[in-house]
Design a protein around this motif. Structure first.
Motif, PDB file in Angstrom:
ATOM      1  N   VAL A  55      53.784  45.751  44.786  1.00 14.96           N
ATOM      2  CA  VAL A  55      54.120  47.121  45.151  1.00 14.96           C
ATOM      3  C   VAL A  55      53.338  48.050  44.226  1.00 14.96           C
ATOM      4  CG1 VAL A  55      55.981  48.803  45.294  1.00 14.96           C
ATOM      5  CG2 VAL A  55      56.391  46.436  45.941  1.00 14.96           C
ATOM      6  N   ASP A  57      52.433  50.947  41.923  1.00 14.59           N
ATOM      7  CA  ASP A  57      53.243  51.721  41.001  1.00 14.59           C
ATOM      8  C   ASP A  57      52.981  53.212  41.211  1.00 14.59           C
ATOM      9  OD1 ASP A  57      55.089  52.130  39.048  1.00 14.59           O
ATOM     10  OD2 ASP A  57      53.656  51.949  37.404  1.00 14.59           O
ATOM     11  N   ASN A 122      55.104  57.600  47.490  1.00 16.16           N
ATOM     12  CA  ASN A 122      54.715  56.195  47.468  1.00 16.16           C
ATOM     13  C   ASN A 122      55.402  55.500  48.634  1.00 16.16           C
ATOM     14  OD1 ASN A 122      54.053  53.564  46.913  1.00 16.16           O
ATOM     15  ND2 ASN A 122      54.537  53.686  44.748  1.00 16.16           N
ATOM     16  N   ARG A 125      56.655  51.796  48.318  1.00 13.74           N
ATOM     17  CA  ARG A 125      57.812  51.558  47.463  1.00 13.74           C
ATOM     18  C   ARG A 125      59.087  52.205  48.002  1.00 13.74           C
ATOM     19  NH1 ARG A 125      57.772  52.901  41.047  1.00 13.74           N
ATOM     20  NH2 ARG A 125      59.438  51.492  40.481  1.00 13.74           N
TER      21      ARG A 125
END
Length: 152
Positions: A55, A57, A122, A125
């Motif tokens: 994933v 960051d 993001n 995420r």
């Protein structure tokens, strides 16, 4: 004065310095005659499990920009809440019901914008059912409740 002689290796005016490739009967004639060993074998594709992918960051800069955008949206929604309450009171809705409908509008828009900002910051995420699902569900329930309370 001495006359300078042109260099002898200069191309003549008729010779442009390059040659066009000769025309071939088929486009395959211009390809190399030998094939690498892997050219005739089938391509192998590794199966990828999406749960094992790393994933990405989220950087602090992205979080700060997202937080600022969210705060700007919340302040805009606060003024929109006041305008909605004023509109409902002018339509002869009880001030307490209009105030409740305004706060539900504020909460609903806040939750929906939180989901949108997190998804933009993001997506790999935060754009999951565990994060986005509850935010969108609470936001939609609050908006629908705001509309129903505003009719009383």
């Amino acid at each position: 004065m001495q006359a300078t002689q042109p260099p002898t290796d200069a191309p003549s005016p008729a010779d442009p310095g390059f040659k066009l490739p000769e025309e071939s009967a088929s486009p395959q004639d211009s390809l190399p005659r030998t094939l690498p060993d892997t050219a005739t074998r089938p391509v192998e594709v590794m199966p990828v499990d999406p749960h094992t992918l790393p994933v990405a960051d989220t950087s602090d800069r992205d979080l700060a920009i997202g937080g600022i955008v969210f705060l700007i949206l919340i302040s805009v929604y606060f003024f929109a809440r006041g305008a909605y309450v004023h509109h409902l009171v002018r339509k002869r809705v009880a001030p307490s019901s209009a105030g409740n409908a305004g706060w539900l509008l504020f909460v609903g828009l806040g939750f929906l914008s939180a989901a949108a900002v997190l998804a933009i910051i993001n997506a790999s995420r935060f754009l999951t059912f565990a994060v986005t699902g509850p935010l969108v569900a609470v936001g939609l329930v609050a908006l629908v409740a705001s509309l129903f309370i505003g009719r009383r």
